[in-house]
Scaffold this active site. Structure first.
Site, PDB file in Angstrom:
ATOM      1  N   SER A  19       0.804  -1.221   0.000  1.00  0.00           N
ATOM      2  CA  SER A  19       0.000   0.000   0.000  1.00  0.00           C
ATOM      3  C   SER A  19       0.841   1.277   0.000  1.00  0.00           C
ATOM      4  CB  SER A  19      -0.953   0.002   1.202  1.00  0.00           C
ATOM      5  OG  SER A  19      -1.942  -0.986   1.037  1.00  0.00           O
ATOM      6  N   LYS A  68      -9.552  -6.407  10.463  1.00  0.00           N
ATOM      7  CA  LYS A  68     -10.730  -5.981   9.703  1.00  0.00           C
ATOM      8  C   LYS A  68     -12.034  -6.118  10.480  1.00  0.00           C
ATOM      9  CE  LYS A  68      -8.781  -6.611   5.087  1.00  0.00           C
ATOM     10  NZ  LYS A  68      -8.978  -7.198   3.741  1.00  0.00           N
ATOM     11  N   ALA A 131     -14.619 -18.973   2.330  1.00  0.00           N
ATOM     12  CA  ALA A 131     -15.723 -18.390   3.096  1.00  0.00           C
ATOM     13  C   ALA A 131     -15.220 -17.359   4.103  1.00  0.00           C
ATOM     14  CB  ALA A 131     -16.502 -19.494   3.820  1.00  0.00           C
ATOM     15  N   GLY A 132     -14.052 -16.778   3.840  1.00  0.00           N
ATOM     16  CA  GLY A 132     -13.489 -15.769   4.727  1.00  0.00           C
ATOM     17  C   GLY A 132     -13.892 -14.358   4.323  1.00  0.00           C
ATOM     18  N   ASN A 154     -16.527 -24.382   0.274  1.00  0.00           N
ATOM     19  CA  ASN A 154     -15.541 -24.310   1.345  1.00  0.00           C
ATOM     20  C   ASN A 154     -15.350 -25.701   1.929  1.00  0.00           C
ATOM     21  OD1 ASN A 154     -13.908 -22.403   2.986  1.00  0.00           O
ATOM     22  ND2 ASN A 154     -15.112 -23.235   4.665  1.00  0.00           N
TER      23      ASN A 154
END
Length: 284
Positions: A19, A68, A131-132, A154
């Protein structure tokens, strides 16, 4: 408040993040006075970091693992994308309130639009592996664009079922054993796992059931060309690598913090590709 507008990326660890390279390029390209930094913040220190946004010129931050979900919980206000996915990767303060967005949604869709033009016209059914948090963003993006059937595959079906429940009748959980039948009907396959990433186990998927008109997207960008992307090319499919999503998810935050909507140019892509290749060479 400091005259210099500052932003950065918050994670633990965070040294690997590209980033600063991306945002530093845009600051230089548009001749903007500002700074973009790395913030190494351990899990127990996130609340203190979030409170610092809006102080001493810190206008916002990107959020990466493992913060997050903590960022989601810390926000006073959320965008629709953040609320739908339950995760935040972009923070800013407005009117005293801490706002959160999930720009992975826009980044994924923008990468498809740019690298697989017209994809939506030929995709009625999609398969998402994983599935994250990234899978949440991709499923939300596909459903928001009107894709009628999204199968979430998954290893642990319960996690896929929990994710499918968030997005209503368009999404459903499936097992790995169902993958061949699902791929035969799919116009899009998206890998939202870390499988196939450098240092991780391989992604074992046979693409033979896919039609040659299908689109294959991989969120992994290390290595730049993953085995899944190579397999998609051999199948004759349009393949979209993970670098485009990485670059495009960064743009909304930059626009909000520094007041200029940036372009994802060929020059920027080449700069990040060179940096990633140098890192790959250093690992060999």
């Amino acid at each position: 408040m400091s005259a210099i507008r500052r932003a950065g990326v918050c994670g633990w660890p965070v040294a690997h993040s590209r980033s600063p390279l991306i945002h530093g390029y845009w600051l230089a390209r548009y001749h903007l006075e500002g700074a973009y930094e790395r913030f190494a913040v351990p899990p127990l220190g996130f609340a203190e970091f979030a409170a610092s946004i809006g102080v001493d010129g810190l206008v916002g931050a990107n959020v990466t693992v493992p913060h997050k979900e903590a960022a989601f919980a810390a926000c006073d206000r959320l965008t629709d994308s953040a609320r739908a996915t339950g995760a935040v990767n972009t923070l800013w303060r407005e009117g005293g309130a801490l706002w959160g967005d999930n720009t992975d949604v826009a980044g994924f869709l923008a990468s498809l639009d740019a690298e697989a033009p017209g994809w939506r016209d030929r995709v009625d059914s999609a398969v998402v592996l994983g599935a994250g948090g990234v899978a949440r963003a991709i499923v939300h993006g596909l459903v928001s664009r009107g894709v009628e059937h999204v199968a979430i595959v998954n290893r642990t079906r319960a996690r896929a079922a929990a994710l499918a429940d968030r997005f209503g009748p368009a999404a459903r959980a499936a097992t790995w054993d169902e993958l061949p039948q699902l791929l035969a009907k799919a116009g899009l396959l998206a890998n939202a796992t870390i499988l196939g990433m450098a240092g991780q186990p391989p992604l074992d998927v046979n693409l033979a059931p896919l039609t040659a008109e299908a689109v294959v997207a991989d969120v992994v960008y290390v290595p730049l060309t993953t085995p899944l992307v190579e397999a998609a090319w051999r199948r004759g499919c349009v393949a979209v690598g993970g670098l485009g999503m990485l670059l495009r998810q960064a743009a909304p935050g930059f626009a909000r913090w520094f007041g200029r909507t940036p372009e994802v140019t060929a020059e920027l892509r080449a700069l990040v590709e060179a940096d990633l290749r140098a890192a790959e060479k250093g690992r060999t």
